[in-house]
Design a protein around this motif. Structure first.
Motif, PDB file in Angstrom:
ATOM      1  N   LEU A 181       0.818  -1.216   0.000  1.00 19.85           N
ATOM      2  CA  LEU A 181       0.000   0.000   0.000  1.00 19.85           C
ATOM      3  C   LEU A 181       0.847   1.259   0.000  1.00 19.85           C
ATOM      4  N   THR A 182       1.967   1.228   0.719  1.00 16.30           N
ATOM      5  CA  THR A 182       2.744   2.447   0.942  1.00 16.30           C
ATOM      6  C   THR A 182       3.847   2.663  -0.078  1.00 16.30           C
ATOM      7  N   ARG A 183       4.283   1.606  -0.748  1.00 15.55           N
ATOM      8  CA  ARG A 183       5.447   1.720  -1.640  1.00 15.55           C
ATOM      9  C   ARG A 183       5.182   2.685  -2.790  1.00 15.55           C
ATOM     10  N   ALA A 184       3.977   2.635  -3.344  1.00 14.73           N
ATOM     11  CA  ALA A 184       3.659   3.542  -4.440  1.00 14.73           C
ATOM     12  C   ALA A 184       3.637   4.989  -3.959  1.00 14.73           C
TER      13      ALA A 184
ATOM     14  N   ALA B  55       8.847  10.698  -4.103  1.00 16.98           N
ATOM     15  CA  ALA B  55      10.082  10.902  -4.856  1.00 16.98           C
ATOM     16  C   ALA B  55       9.867  11.900  -5.984  1.00 16.98           C
ATOM     17  N   ILE B  56       8.719  11.825  -6.635  1.00 18.72           N
ATOM     18  CA  ILE B  56       8.408  12.812  -7.679  1.00 18.72           C
ATOM     19  C   ILE B  56       8.344  14.213  -7.072  1.00 18.72           C
TER      20      ILE B  56
ATOM     21  N   MET C 248       3.857   6.969 -14.741  1.00 25.24           N
ATOM     22  CA  MET C 248       3.927   5.628 -14.167  1.00 25.24           C
ATOM     23  C   MET C 248       3.131   5.538 -12.874  1.00 25.24           C
ATOM     24  N   CYS C 249       3.312   6.512 -11.982  1.00 23.60           N
ATOM     25  CA  CYS C 249       2.617   6.470 -10.696  1.00 23.60           C
ATOM     26  C   CYS C 249       1.118   6.606 -10.852  1.00 23.60           C
ATOM     27  N   THR C 250       0.682   7.409 -11.797  1.00 19.48           N
ATOM     28  CA  THR C 250      -0.752   7.552 -12.042  1.00 19.48           C
ATOM     29  C   THR C 250      -1.358   6.208 -12.422  1.00 19.48           C
ATOM     30  N   ARG C 251      -0.691   5.495 -13.305  1.00 18.82           N
ATOM     31  CA  ARG C 251      -1.206   4.193 -13.729  1.00 18.82           C
ATOM     32  C   ARG C 251      -1.205   3.197 -12.570  1.00 18.82           C
ATOM     33  N   VAL C 252      -0.120   3.152 -11.800  1.00 19.29           N
ATOM     34  CA  VAL C 252      -0.033   2.202 -10.689  1.00 19.29           C
ATOM     35  C   VAL C 252      -1.103   2.503  -9.640  1.00 19.29           C
TER      36      VAL C 252
ATOM     37  N   ALA D 186       3.958  -1.856  -7.757  1.00 20.23           N
ATOM     38  CA  ALA D 186       4.425  -0.847  -6.803  1.00 20.23           C
ATOM     39  C   ALA D 186       5.944  -0.812  -6.753  1.00 20.23           C
ATOM     40  N   SER D 187       6.576  -1.989  -6.856  1.00 24.29           N
ATOM     41  CA  SER D 187       8.036  -2.045  -6.812  1.00 24.29           C
ATOM     42  C   SER D 187       8.656  -1.375  -8.033  1.00 24.29           C
TER      43      SER D 187
END
Length: 393
Positions: free
Chosen positions: A250-253, A259-260, A307-311, A325-326
């Motif tokens: 849950l938290t990795r993403a 980071a962004i 990438m994050c939006t899709r994940v 997430a990884s």
């Protein structure tokens, strides 16, 4: 759709895809962070102190507990949650880390693995800020190998458990009220989770000094010497490392989103600086090599947002897996690390001076690059999905 200003660093306008109420909440958070948090962070970073005065205002925004029925205040998506991590990290990565620990790791542990009674008791208190939480998984001799290498033990004892061991790098732990402690049962060898009130006898949290990254975060070394917790404080559904991993998924993403934000914080400071700094009779924004540094930075940021939006959309749809997430965490933190270096380069000598902000983002990026799974470990999770073969040892 309501007309809201978007960040210039959101070059392809991903923010526009949020629902109106999400964008309203995000803009309110952005304004609050600019007015109430940004003025404090450089001094707090320099002194390695946490600005506790920001917490009441921060907890008034719809950030905390939106995943759980007990604390949800509206229909907020995982994409919105990611954007809140980005917004806070573009001001300061340490403040985003506080939220990640409180909202993601501490509340997530209870939300994913707690009983109905545990969730009803603790989640509202954590969401409001009445209670501050920490997350105790990493140990002095156990980091990437936490699934097998935990040395902290939990021994059944009558109507409770006795915990012994040590933890390291535990964010918020110097001032938290509770810490989620993960320990290996001496009964079955499986990892269990416990809600441990910090005042419990035998529990000691000692601040880690002389850090040069995320200096505002109050990381602690924790020692547990015959710490006794009642059976009611064992997380009901936390009975193996697989249950711990469900929290980290849950938290990795969200760390990738942070980071962004860290990259954007450095990028925005660099853009502003290049429009003011004069060399060879004109601002350095006019120079080709400087524009190349900024363009490469923005490309990294844009690819990472995509990438994050899709994940995060996959999380909303219930289709996100560990490797998704990884991949986001590994890619976005690597891109962040390159971006903050490019921005530091754009500032020349002033890139190492705290007054210009970039030095803080540059230093803080190193911690985000490592925590919540190193690039190497996350790459191996993706590699396992590619090949069907685990290559962790």
């Amino acid at each position: 759709m309501t007309d809201f200003p978007t960040l210039a660093s959101d070059f392809l306008g991903f923010e526009a895809d949020l629902a109106d109420h999400e964008r309203e909440a995000l803009v309110a958070l952005r304004q609050h962070a600019e007015q109430s948090i940004r003025p404090l962070v450089n001094d707090a970073w320099d002194k390695a102190e946490f600005p506790h005065e920001i917490l009441p205002g921060l907890h008034q925004h719809p950030i905390f507990g939106q995943l759980w029925e007990e604390t949800r205040t509206g229909d907020y998506s995982a994409v919105y949650g990611g954007w809140t991590a980005l917004e806070l990290a573009r001001i300061d990565a340490s403040i985003a880390t506080y939220v990640g620990v409180q909202n993601g790791l501490a509340m997530g542990s209870i939300g994913v693995n707690g009983s109905a009674e545990q969730k009803a008791e603790w989640l509202p208190k954590l969401a409001s800020g009445e209670v501050t939480g920490a997350f105790g998984l990493t140990e002095p001799l156990s980091g990437s190998d936490a699934a097998q290498g935990l040395r902290t033990t939990a021994t059944p004892d009558g109507d409770g458990w006795v915990l012994n061991g040590s933890k390291r790098w535990i964010g918020n732990a110097t001032f938290s009220d509770i810490t989620i402690i993960w320990a290996k049962s001496t009964e079955d060898g499986q990892v269990k989770g416990f809600i441990v009130p910090n005042p419990t006898p035998g529990f000691t949290a000692t601040k880690i000094e002389r850090k040069q990254s995320l200096r505002i975060v109050q990381n602690a070394d924790i020692t547990l010497e015959n710490v006794r917790v009642d059976a009611a404080l064992k997380l009901e559904k936390a009975n193996s490392f697989r249950d711990t991993a469900a929290v980290l998924r849950l938290t990795r993403a969200d760390v990738a989103w942070a980071a962004i934000g860290t990259a954007i914080g450095a990028y925005e400071a660099a853009v502003a600086y290049t429009k003011e700094r004069v060399q060879f009779g004109k601002t350095i924004a006019h120079h080709q090599l400087v524009q190349d540094l900024l363009s490469r930075s923005l490309m990294n940021i844009t690819a990472s947002i995509a990438m994050c939006t899709r994940v995060s959309r996959m999380q909303d749809a219930g289709t996100q897996r560990d490797e998704h997430a990884s991949m986001a965490k590994a890619f976005c933190t690597t891109a962040m690390r390159e971006t903050v270096a490019l921005c530091r380069e754009a500032l020349g000598g002033n890139g190492i001076v705290l007054d210009y902000d970039v030095a803080r983002f540059h230093a803080d990026a190193e911690a985000l690059y490592s925590y919540e799974g190193t690039r190497e470990m996350n790459s191996l999770i993706v590699g396992r999905a590619i090949t069907g073969v685990g290559a962790f040892v």
